[in-house]
Design a protein around this motif. Structure first.
Motif, PDB file in Angstrom:
ATOM      1  N   ILE A  41       0.763  -1.301  -0.075  1.00 23.52           N
ATOM      2  CA  ILE A  41       0.100   0.104   0.069  1.00 23.52           C
ATOM      3  C   ILE A  41       0.808   1.193  -0.044  1.00 23.52           C
ATOM      4  O   ILE A  41       1.868   1.390   0.864  1.00 23.52           O
ATOM      5  CB  ILE A  41      -1.079  -0.059   1.338  1.00 23.52           C
ATOM      6  CG1 ILE A  41      -1.761  -1.337   1.276  1.00 23.52           C
ATOM      7  CG2 ILE A  41      -1.931   1.314   1.211  1.00 23.52           C
ATOM      8  CD1 ILE A  41      -2.688  -1.554   0.099  1.00 23.52           C
ATOM      9  N   ASN A  61       0.497   5.662   2.543  1.00 24.16           N
ATOM     10  CA  ASN A  61      -0.578   5.440   3.637  1.00 24.16           C
ATOM     11  C   ASN A  61      -0.523   5.989   4.813  1.00 24.16           C
ATOM     12  O   ASN A  61      -1.302   5.739   5.834  1.00 24.16           O
ATOM     13  CB  ASN A  61      -0.627   3.902   3.752  1.00 24.16           C
ATOM     14  CG  ASN A  61      -2.142   3.391   4.404  1.00 24.16           C
ATOM     15  OD1 ASN A  61      -2.977   4.050   4.339  1.00 24.16           O
ATOM     16  ND2 ASN A  61      -1.898   2.395   5.085  1.00 24.16           N
ATOM     17  N   PRO A 109      -7.124   3.331  -0.867  1.00 21.29           N
ATOM     18  CA  PRO A 109      -5.675   2.773  -0.608  1.00 21.29           C
ATOM     19  C   PRO A 109      -4.885   2.691  -2.299  1.00 21.29           C
ATOM     20  O   PRO A 109      -5.675   2.150  -3.263  1.00 21.29           O
ATOM     21  CB  PRO A 109      -5.929   1.229  -0.402  1.00 21.29           C
ATOM     22  CG  PRO A 109      -7.197   1.359   0.496  1.00 21.29           C
ATOM     23  CD  PRO A 109      -7.888   2.497  -0.202  1.00 21.29           C
ATOM     24  N   VAL A 140      -2.510   0.482  -4.313  1.00 17.54           N
ATOM     25  CA  VAL A 140      -2.201  -0.672  -4.312  1.00 17.54           C
ATOM     26  C   VAL A 140      -1.129  -0.760  -5.417  1.00 17.54           C
ATOM     27  O   VAL A 140      -1.389  -0.443  -6.572  1.00 17.54           O
ATOM     28  CB  VAL A 140      -3.576  -1.746  -4.485  1.00 17.54           C
ATOM     29  CG1 VAL A 140      -3.026  -3.261  -4.609  1.00 17.54           C
ATOM     30  CG2 VAL A 140      -4.535  -1.595  -3.414  1.00 17.54           C
ATOM     31  N   ILE A 151      -7.650  -1.817   4.672  1.00 19.02           N
ATOM     32  CA  ILE A 151      -6.966  -2.474   3.678  1.00 19.02           C
ATOM     33  C   ILE A 151      -7.256  -3.702   3.409  1.00 19.02           C
ATOM     34  O   ILE A 151      -7.618  -4.015   2.089  1.00 19.02           O
ATOM     35  CB  ILE A 151      -5.377  -2.516   4.054  1.00 19.02           C
ATOM     36  CG1 ILE A 151      -4.918  -1.116   4.112  1.00 19.02           C
ATOM     37  CG2 ILE A 151      -4.566  -3.155   3.139  1.00 19.02           C
ATOM     38  CD1 ILE A 151      -3.505  -1.018   5.010  1.00 19.02           C
ATOM     39  N   LEU A 207      -8.660  -4.749  -0.568  1.00 20.16           N
ATOM     40  CA  LEU A 207      -8.158  -5.647  -1.385  1.00 20.16           C
ATOM     41  C   LEU A 207      -9.060  -6.525  -1.766  1.00 20.16           C
ATOM     42  O   LEU A 207      -9.121  -7.090  -2.973  1.00 20.16           O
ATOM     43  CB  LEU A 207      -6.897  -6.139  -0.617  1.00 20.16           C
ATOM     44  CG  LEU A 207      -5.847  -5.342  -0.469  1.00 20.16           C
ATOM     45  CD1 LEU A 207      -4.602  -5.736   0.521  1.00 20.16           C
ATOM     46  CD2 LEU A 207      -5.167  -4.578  -1.819  1.00 20.16           C
ATOM     47  N   THR A 243       1.868  -2.333   4.514  1.00 20.42           N
ATOM     48  CA  THR A 243       0.758  -1.358   4.949  1.00 20.42           C
ATOM     49  C   THR A 243       1.242   0.245   4.695  1.00 20.42           C
ATOM     50  O   THR A 243       0.593   0.868   5.062  1.00 20.42           O
ATOM     51  CB  THR A 243       0.195  -1.410   5.966  1.00 20.42           C
ATOM     52  OG1 THR A 243       1.169  -1.231   7.126  1.00 20.42           O
ATOM     53  CG2 THR A 243      -0.402  -2.734   6.320  1.00 20.42           C
TER      54      THR A 243
END
Length: 281
Positions: free
Chosen positions: A76, A79, A95, A97, A223, A227, A241
């Motif tokens: 991520i 963040n 987020p 990704v 998260i 996802l 993260t």
């Protein structure tokens, strides 16, 4: 439990750290620590054991990545609000990704390679977690039930490959050795709240990063839920993260980057410490 894998690269054995900090051999109980460990009842069996009855591991063995046979290594970006600010980026609305190649996975104290032609290899201490059961379309409220455990991650990054070359961030994140994970996989029952953990990172003994997971823009539960709307998360998948401020790219007045011969030390509260020497690829 603090689960770990020890021994030569690609020949790691499963182990556990007992209450006195002694490594105990689990190879008589389980074959390895992988996604299968979390779904076949092995965790429950291990939790019921007295670790002092297991053989001690002699000497000072190499510690390998804390989970083997990883299917996906998901990261991520941006963040932490203060890291986004130092990068000159607006905090994201959802987020960011990206994927890190599983061939980047490295032991927590193994050497880290600076890629050929690299001028901007950077550091990022992060909270990582490992998925413990199949997750698809998971809600935020139950998301933490899908975590097998937590670990320390250094999301090593080559910034010019990441941002100045065409394509995705993955190119700057995936060099061999760019994914140290461990030393331990701390089972989720020992981390009741992943959003209160201190993180830190030093380069040659000089503190570069200090942060706390409380300042994440998107917490672990969010998260996982996010996802799982786009992909199925499988047991053994690793998710990293994001990083707090203090990366080399954001150093003022000028960015600073890693060079061969330097040493990076980092840790996450309760999850163990890593030490890596930088070498030239």
């Amino acid at each position: 439990m603090k689960l770990l894998r020890y021994g030569p690269k690609d020949q790691e054995k499963p182990g556990v750290l007992d209450a006195d900090g002694v490594i105990r051999d689990l190879s008589g109980m389980i074959d390895d620590i992988t996604g299968d460990t979390f779904t076949g009842g092995d965790l429950e069996r291990l939790e019921a054991m007295e670790f002092e009855d297991l053989p001690e591991v002699d000497g000072n063995p190499r510690i390998g990545p804390c989970v083997g046979n990883v299917g996906k290594f998901i990261c991520i970006g941006l963040n932490y609000s203060d890291h986004a600010a130092e990068a000159g980026q607006t905090p994201p609305d959802e987020p960011i990704v990206f994927m890190k190649a599983t061939t980047a996975i490295n032991g927590p104290n193994d050497d880290v390679e600076i890629p050929r032609t690299s001028q901007k290899t950077d550091w990022e201490v992060e909270l990582g977690f490992v998925i413990g059961k199949r997750a698809k379309y998971v809600g935020v409220a139950e998301a933490l039930d899908y975590v097998a455990g937590y670990c320390t991650v250094n999301d090593v990054s080559e910034r010019s490959f990441q941002s100045e070359r065409s394509g995705q961030w993955t190119k700057g994140k995936s060099h061999d050795t760019f994914g140290p994970i461990g030393p331990w996989l701390v089972t989720a029952d020992e981390v009741p709240d992943p959003q209160v953990l201190d993180l830190w990172l030093d380069v040659d003994g000089d503190r570069k990063q200090t942060g706390n997971t409380s300042t994440m823009i998107f917490d672990v539960a969010t998260i996982i839920s996010h996802l799982s709307q786009f992909m199925t998360l499988e047991p053994g998948d690793v998710v990293s993260t994001g990083t707090p401020p203090g990366v080399g790219m954001g150093h003022k007045p000028d960015p600073i980057y890693l060079k061969a011969g330097q040493t990076v030390t980092l840790g996450v509260e309760g999850l163990g410490m890593q030490t890596q020497k930088m070498i030239q690829a």
